[in-house]
Design an enzyme around this catalytic site. Structure first.
Site, PDB file in Angstrom:
ATOM      1  N   LYS A 182      12.084 -15.582 -12.233  1.00 54.56           N
ATOM      2  CA  LYS A 182      12.701 -14.518 -11.432  1.00 54.56           C
ATOM      3  C   LYS A 182      11.639 -13.870 -10.543  1.00 54.56           C
ATOM      4  O   LYS A 182      10.764 -13.162 -11.029  1.00 54.56           O
ATOM      5  CB  LYS A 182      13.329 -13.436 -12.311  1.00 54.56           C
ATOM      6  N   GLU A 257       0.565  -9.665 -17.846  1.00 51.24           N
ATOM      7  CA  GLU A 257      -0.503  -9.377 -16.879  1.00 51.24           C
ATOM      8  C   GLU A 257      -0.088  -8.098 -16.181  1.00 51.24           C
ATOM      9  O   GLU A 257       0.801  -8.109 -15.331  1.00 51.24           O
ATOM     10  CB  GLU A 257      -0.614 -10.501 -15.846  1.00 51.24           C
ATOM     11  N   CYS A 291      -3.583  -5.973  -8.265  1.00 49.92           N
ATOM     12  CA  CYS A 291      -3.684  -5.467  -9.640  1.00 49.92           C
ATOM     13  C   CYS A 291      -5.129  -5.151  -9.998  1.00 49.92           C
ATOM     14  O   CYS A 291      -5.399  -4.233 -10.759  1.00 49.92           O
ATOM     15  CB  CYS A 291      -3.087  -6.463 -10.614  1.00 49.92           C
ATOM     16  N   GLU A 389      -2.282   4.068 -11.656  1.00 50.10           N
ATOM     17  CA  GLU A 389      -2.348   2.983 -10.681  1.00 50.10           C
ATOM     18  C   GLU A 389      -1.510   3.354  -9.459  1.00 50.10           C
ATOM     19  O   GLU A 389      -0.321   3.616  -9.566  1.00 50.10           O
ATOM     20  CB  GLU A 389      -1.825   1.687 -11.299  1.00 50.10           C
TER      21      GLU A 389
END
Ligand code: NAP
Ligand code: MG
Length: 493
Positions: A182, A257, A291, A389
């Site tokens: 997906k 991750e 990331c 983040e």
């Protein structure tokens, strides 16, 4: 016209069991160009019914189809052929990726080259999955066999769409698994384009299924499905936590991750020019939607002021522009949501620290989700902009006294994805490398990533590793086989 695209409108179907299909509900949702804010495609809005269909196809392909008996050489050749297709179509794929994500075309070309290399690497690795002979103290042969986990559900983010798909699909296929992937709702296009070649390169129906939909209505049923043996997820820590809980009921294998707040540490003895470039590149590449972005820039006090000034001067020259312009170094953010999120952190930052540069929308563009590259300094590590983040071009510069304090600040984060250390002193560099709790540590560079080397995080940046032989291991089960060589009865009763 590719198989999954209808007529001249870019209305895509999705790829299930080797066929192009609509969602069972016939609903679709729009996909945008973030530079123009215009709709560029419609894709199927898959829900649990579509997930069931895709999982049934992947299960049948694993248990009954020819893929289950394909040799490692055959699996490898499929991946080599797919790699070649990607290389031949680099220009088209890079252009689509750039338009859909907003990333500069030059960066998109690097991404697509990495996609091809990833399939090629795992094509080679397919024939190097080795078992083991265990030295048991008996007249017996004890073997360790490696077997594919089975049906893998794979959920990916929008920052490197086709590359994240390759990191998931390539090792899974090399291992002999079947997949339901997906893509992120914002960026499903390039992976659907790639699906046009899956049958040509020799993948039987059902081995790779691509379903497009939203996290809650398409991702969640995939995670909960009892016939899915493993979930590989790349995305935010918040969603990663939900996935672990949702996967618990069926005791799925899960790899995560997740995000980061990676420290980029500059000691006073570092090469100054290289350091400034490294600081900017580390946090502004891909508009900061990375990331492993070096979003906490730790600078030793003797060079601190000079460093902030030099970063600011160079940041002024970063060329923002249309994604398809070859001179562009930063395009728009991927979506309105991401734009709003980054804008709000720019405002939070103005209250928490001093602003050296940027801090708002890039007003030279009439349209598009453009923000200014932004540098905050005199940031304390407890500030929200240093802990959360942001996933955009927002740098937080933090001063430090000495090595001990640098490591302490670096490790004072819930995340542990990546870090970098800049110094000319190899002893100091290696002391820092060992002390930093992160899955990737660069010395005198930040961001190079290679398919041959492991990728993944410590702490809340996730668990499991992608890439290299570590990546394939995550798609394998370990079976112990014991073969008795004593011909006599076991003499127990
Ligand atoms: P996200 O919101 O966590 O979404 C990631 C994927 O999960 C999307 O496909 C999303 O679907 C899906 N999802 C959302 N809710 C779900 C649910 N309840 N169940 C199952 N699936 C669900 O992340 P993002 O905003 O796309 O990407 C940015 C994040 O990814 C950042 O935190 C970044 O650090 C991380 N990232 C990490 C790495 C790494 O290697 N460590 C690499 C790239 C990105 P929708 O598209 O519908 O939301
Ligand atoms: Mg999302």
């Amino acid at each position: 016209m590719p198989g999954g695209v209808k007529a001249d409108v870019r209305t895509y179907q999705m790829y299930v069991n080797g066929e192009w299909v609509d969602s069972k509900s016939n609903k679709t949702f729009p996909v945008y160009d973030p530079a123009t804010e215009e709709v560029i495609a419609q894709v199927p809005d898959a829900n649990a019914d579509d997930v069931n269909r895709a999982v049934a196809a992947a299960k049948a392909a694993f248990e009954d189809g020819p893929w289950g008996s394909a040799t490692a050489q055959e699996r490898g050749r499929v991946l080599f052929r797919l790699s070649e297709k990607i290389r031949q179509n680099t220009a088209t794929l890079a252009e689509l990726e750039s338009r859909n994500t907003g990333k500069p075309i030059v960066e998109a070309e690097f991404d697509i080259a990495d996609v091809a290399t990833c399939f090629e690497y795992y094509g080679g690795l397919a024939t190097k999955i080795l078992g083991f002979v265990n030295p048991v103290p008996d007249n017996a042969v004890s073997l360790t066999l490696k077997e594919p986990i089975g049906v893998a559900g794979q959920i990916i983010p929008w920052n490197y769409p086709l590359l994240m798909a390759a990191w998931k699909l390539a090792p899974a296929l090399a291992a002999g698994c079947t997949c339901i992937l997906k893509p992120a709702e914002q960026t499903p296009i390039t992976v659907l384009e790639m699906a046009n070649w899956l049958a040509d390169v020799g993948l039987p129906p059902g081995v790779v299924n691509i379903i497009t939909g939203f996290g809650e209505t398409c991702g969640a049923p995939l995670v909960q499905h009892p016939d899915v043996n493993k979930i590989a997820f790349t995305g935010s820590a918040a969603v990663g936590k939900i996935i672990v809980k949702q996967a618990a009921d069926t005791v799925k294998r899960v790899t995560l991750e997740l995000g980061g707040k990676s420290p980029n540490i500059f000691f006073a003895d570092a090469d100054f020019e290289a350091a400034i470039d490294g600081a900017l590149f580390g946090v502004f590449i891909n508009q900061g939607e990375v990331c492993s972005a070096g979003s906490r820039i730790l600078v030793q006090k003797p060079i601190y002021k000079q460093f902030v000034d030099a970063m600011t001067e160079k940041a002024k020259k970063v060329k923002l522009g249309a994604p398809l312009d070859r001179d562009t170094k930063m395009g728009p953010l991927v979506s309105k949501d991401q734009y709003d999120r980054v804008r709000s952190y720019q405002e939070v930052g103005k209250k928490e620290a001093k602003l050296a540069f940027g801090g708002g929308r890039a007003e030279q563009f009439a349209k598009g989700y453009y923000v200014q590259p932004t540098i905050f300094y005199d940031v304390t590590n407890s500030a929200r902009i240093a802990r959360e983040e942001i996933f955009g071009p927002v740098a937080t510069v933090i001063p430090f006294e000495d090595e001990k304090e640098a490591v302490k600040i670096a490790n004072d984060s819930p995340y542990g994805l990546a870090a970098a250390v800049w110094t000319r002193d190899i002893f100091k560099a290696f002391r820092a490398v060992k002390a930093i709790r992160a899955g990737i540590v660069w010395v005198n560079h930040m961001q190079p990533t290679y398919v041959e080397a492991p990728w993944g995080g410590y702490k809340q940046s996730g668990f499991g590793r992608e890439l290299g032989p570590w990546g394939i291991e995550e798609y394998l089960e370990t079976k112990q086989v014991y073969i008795n060589l004593n011909e006599a009865p076991i003499a127990w009763y």
